[in-house]
Design a protein around this motif. Structure first.
Motif, short mmCIF file in Angstrom:
data_model
loop_
_atom_site.label_atom_id
_atom_site.label_comp_id
_atom_site.label_asym_id
_atom_site.label_seq_id
_atom_site.Cartn_x
_atom_site.Cartn_y
_atom_site.Cartn_z
N UNK A 56 146.24 -70.54 -23.14
CA UNK A 56 146.25 -71.17 -21.69
C UNK A 56 147.81 -71.41 -21.20
N UNK A 57 148.58 -72.18 -22.35
CA UNK A 57 149.87 -72.43 -22.22
C UNK A 57 150.92 -71.18 -21.99
N UNK A 58 150.65 -70.09 -22.96
CA UNK A 58 151.66 -69.18 -22.99
C UNK A 58 151.33 -67.72 -21.78
N UNK A 59 150.10 -68.14 -21.18
CA UNK A 59 149.77 -67.03 -20.11
C UNK A 59 150.84 -67.14 -19.13
N UNK A 60 151.44 -68.04 -18.48
CA UNK A 60 152.25 -67.91 -17.55
C UNK A 60 153.82 -67.54 -18.10
N UNK A 61 154.13 -67.51 -19.17
CA UNK A 61 155.36 -66.90 -20.06
C UNK A 61 155.10 -65.46 -20.05
N UNK A 62 153.84 -65.20 -20.46
CA UNK A 62 153.58 -63.49 -20.47
C UNK A 62 153.29 -62.97 -19.22
N UNK A 63 152.86 -63.57 -18.08
CA UNK A 63 153.03 -63.20 -16.84
C UNK A 63 154.55 -62.78 -16.24
N UNK A 64 155.19 -63.69 -16.43
CA UNK A 64 156.56 -63.70 -16.26
C UNK A 64 157.32 -62.44 -16.88
N UNK A 65 156.77 -62.23 -18.23
CA UNK A 65 157.48 -61.10 -18.92
C UNK A 65 156.97 -59.78 -18.37
N UNK A 66 155.86 -59.79 -18.23
CA UNK A 66 155.19 -58.59 -17.62
C UNK A 66 155.80 -57.72 -16.18
N UNK A 67 155.96 -59.05 -15.30
CA UNK A 67 156.71 -58.69 -14.16
C UNK A 67 158.34 -58.34 -14.41
N UNK A 68 159.18 -59.05 -15.25
CA UNK A 68 160.21 -58.93 -15.58
C UNK A 68 160.64 -57.50 -16.27
N UNK A 69 159.80 -57.27 -17.25
CA UNK A 69 160.19 -56.08 -17.85
C UNK A 69 159.30 -54.73 -17.37
N UNK A 70 158.74 -54.71 -16.48
CA UNK A 70 158.10 -53.66 -15.68
C UNK A 70 159.17 -52.63 -15.65
N UNK A 71 160.35 -52.92 -15.18
CA UNK A 71 161.42 -51.93 -14.65
C UNK A 71 161.84 -51.29 -15.90
N UNK A 72 161.71 -52.16 -17.14
CA UNK A 72 162.41 -51.43 -18.29
C UNK A 72 161.25 -50.82 -19.27
#
Length: 154
Positions: A56-72
């Motif tokens: 539960x704690x890491x989900x926001x981190x993973x959400x942010x990663x998914x958004x940030x890395x989409x272009x890469x």
């Protein structure tokens, strides 16, 4: 007879090769996840469960990663540890606030992953489909970025 044998061999070959480039099943919304959406990309594959506090704690981190890395072209993909399907999977993903793709079908066999007895567990898979790292415990965006950068440089 030769035509029949050729047909049987062709069907057998197509079945054996069917695993290569096969789709990943459906996501938490029931939409097909095509092979080209994931294959050929670096993938951060995260196993989670509703009852897992660190998940539960890491989900926001993973959400942010998914958004940030989409272009890469780096994909963040989740798998429910308990094997939830359909509406139950969607509800669990929503309860945790997961914005990234969650596969209903576990791709463990595809990547030859061991069954983990601890959660959360995250795998980093390169663009050739090779598992490069198994990370136990809660992950952060910063930590994942550093790990991927190191692996890509290696």
């Amino acid at each position: 007879m030769a035509k029949r044998l050729a047909a049987v061999l062709a069907i057998t070959a197509s079945l054996l090769l069917g695993g290569c480039g096969a789709d990943y099943g459906v996501d938490q919304d029931g939409k097909t996840v095509k092979a080209q959406q994931i294959d050929g990309h670096w993938v951060v594959l995260n196993y989670w469960a509703e009852w897992c506090g660190p998940c539960r704690t890491e989900v926001p981190e993973l959400n942010q990663a998914a958004k940030q890395w989409a272009a890469d072209g780096i994909k963040v993909v989740g798998v429910n540890f308990d094997g939830l399907q359909g509406a139950e999977l969607k509800e669990a993903a929503q309860a945790l606030g997961i914005d990234f793709t969650v596969l209903a079908q576990d791709p463990a066999e595809r990547y030859d992953l061991p069954r983990s007895e601890a959660l959360p567990v995250t795998y980093i898979i390169d663009d050739k489909g090779k598992v490069r790292e198994q990370l136990m415990g809660e992950q952060t965006l910063e930590g994942l970025q550093a790990k991927i950068k190191a692996l890509k440089g290696a």
